[in-house]
Design an enzyme around this catalytic site. Structure first.
Site, mmCIF file in Angstrom:
data_model
loop_
_atom_site.group_PDB
_atom_site.id
_atom_site.type_symbol
_atom_site.label_atom_id
_atom_site.label_comp_id
_atom_site.label_asym_id
_atom_site.label_seq_id
_atom_site.Cartn_x
_atom_site.Cartn_y
_atom_site.Cartn_z
ATOM 1 N N GLU A 224 -7.560 4.077 14.340
ATOM 2 C CA GLU A 224 -8.065 3.219 13.257
ATOM 3 C C GLU A 224 -8.651 4.044 12.116
ATOM 4 O O GLU A 224 -9.650 3.676 11.508
ATOM 5 C CB GLU A 224 -9.071 2.207 13.807
ATOM 6 C CG GLU A 224 -8.449 1.230 14.800
ATOM 7 C CD GLU A 224 -9.429 0.202 15.352
ATOM 8 O OE1 GLU A 224 -10.601 0.193 14.919
ATOM 9 O OE2 GLU A 224 -9.023 -0.579 16.229
ATOM 10 N N GLU A 332 -3.651 -2.107 19.806
ATOM 11 C CA GLU A 332 -4.810 -2.962 20.089
ATOM 12 C C GLU A 332 -4.638 -4.264 19.335
ATOM 13 O O GLU A 332 -4.148 -4.287 18.205
ATOM 14 C CB GLU A 332 -6.128 -2.336 19.614
ATOM 15 C CG GLU A 332 -6.792 -1.354 20.521
ATOM 16 C CD GLU A 332 -8.164 -0.931 19.978
ATOM 17 O OE1 GLU A 332 -8.923 -1.799 19.488
ATOM 18 O OE2 GLU A 332 -8.465 0.266 20.034
#
Length: 412
Positions: A224, A332
């Site tokens: 991320e 995710e």
């Protein structure tokens, strides 16, 4: 290539036409239809698989995992959950995963984290809480492997100054601008970072199956990174610094420490919608096995429009993975339900399934975040959307452990 096949076809057809004409007094020729060469769209074979991997010296089981994940994506996707054997909703029973409680089967993939393993307070002593977490995590990986499951690790690495948080918001402005650069080669905290990698290498090298074989894992360092909530986020390091750190991490584990049971994942959040932007911090094909994307925001109560947007982004990742002969994954996702946040009707069986399957995308796996005592990403039997998840898990392209092929053996 298509032009070549077209030329061959025209040439073959012309021969066929000329052969059909006969002179007076000759017998009719035997009609032989033209042979059109098949268009090869899948270049990956069991013989050449290592040439597309980061580690040419990867263990046989790791090579098989790469190959089988890539092939799985053509027809199905594996379903996983972070901390599946230790994260339970509403303090439920710890004897089985919440996914098993709801569906009757364990997930096909286990998500884990090196966070506690590399914590500064882990002293390796039996009475140490952090070391106890390390043992629990490694035992879970071994249990998952014995079932035939896949394991993927992220790493919420604490920042190098105080080692108390991985969130940039917990750091001073000066720490935010210097922390990431400090771990690069030549930086003041590079030695510190190497010690952390030494611990990671030691743990991975001691993950072994019942026959002493190394257990393969997927590792997605600095995930991320396109957001700025972590200290390795886009506001705190340049694209070149990010690439350098990622490359150093891979080279150190693979070459310096000799770890050969890792598939490496490039795993941004959902801000990238074009291939150019997605690749802006890409460390290179020689350093990446898995092209991933985390995406919560597009599926956070955004309805069909959000589902389609998430699918378009995954389509871009899937197309890149096909072109580069890499694995594509939704690394995710989830929609957390709590006492204050109600489930969304059809979130799993309609919205998420559409995200993962529309437009002929090839996604190898999807991973939900962990359940906790106060909220869940995967329903349990008593929740109102349990049937929705069960429907999602039994759709034609969905794979739990009961339908997961053998992932650690190359097919003949």
């Amino acid at each position: 290539m298509k032009k070549l096949f077209l030329s061959l076809y025209i040439f073959s057809f012309s021969l066929f036409i000329s052969g059909c004409s006969s002179s007076p007094g000759t017998s009719d020729p035997v009609v032989v239809p033209p042979v059109i060469p098949p268009l090869v769209t899948d270049v990956l074979t069991t013989a050449n698989v290592r040439t597309y991997m980061v580690d040419a010296n990867a263990s046989n089981e790791t090579v098989a995992l790469f190959y089988n994940l890539k092939k799985l994506a053509k027809t199905k996707f594996a379903i996983g959950q972070q901390d599946a054997f230790n994260g339970f909703y509403n303090n439920g029973s710890t004897s089985q995963s919440d996914i098993m409680k709801t569906t009757g089967y364990d997930p096909a993939l286990l998500g884990s984290d090196f966070m506690f393993i590399t914590d500064k307070n882990n002293n390796g002593q039996a009475d140490n809480w952090f070391y106890q977490q390390e043992i629990k995590i490694t035992n879970d990986v071994k249990a998952a492997y014995s079932k035939g499951m896949i394991t993927a690790f992220c790493w919420h690495l604490r920042e190098p100054n105080n080692e108390t948080s991985f969130y940039a918001s917990d750091m001073t402005a000066d720490q935010q601008t210097t922390a990431f650069k400090s771990i690069l080669p030549g930086g003041v905290n590079n030695a510190w970072y190497k010690l952390k990698l030494d611990k990671v290498a030691s743990v991975i090298s001691n993950l072994k199956g019942s026959n002493g074989e190394l257990i393969p894992i997927i590792f997605r360092p600095f995930h991320e990174f396109d957001g700025s909530w972590f200290w390795w986020g886009a506001n705190y390091c340049s694209p070149d610094d990010y690439k350098t750190a990622y490359q150093f991490t891979v080279d150190y584990l693979k070459n310096t420490k000799g770890v050969h049971n890792i598939l490496y994942a490039f795993s941004p959040d959902n801000s990238y919608s074009t291939a150019t932007n997605y690749l802006s911090r890409y460390p290179g094909d020689a350093y990446v096995d898995v092209l991933g994307m985390d995406n919560y925001g597009d599926l956070n109560n955004q309805g069909q429009a959000g589902s389609d947007l998430a699918n378009a982004k995954l389509k871009m990742v899937s197309d890149l993975a096909i072109a580069k002969v890499k694995i594509a994954a939704m690394t995710e996702t989830g929609y957390q339900v709590t006492s204050a946040i109600q489930p969304i009707s059809g979130w799993f069986s309609n919205l998420l399934y559409n995200t993962l399957t529309a437009n002929s995308i090839e996604i190898s796996f999807v991973m939900f975040w962990n359940n906790s005592s106060s909220g869940y990403y995967v329903p349990t039997p008593s929740t109102t959307n349990a049937a929705d998840f069960s429907s999602f898990a039994t759709k034609p392209k969905s794979v739990l452990i009961n339908t997961l092929p053998k992932m650690y053996v190359l097919p003949n």
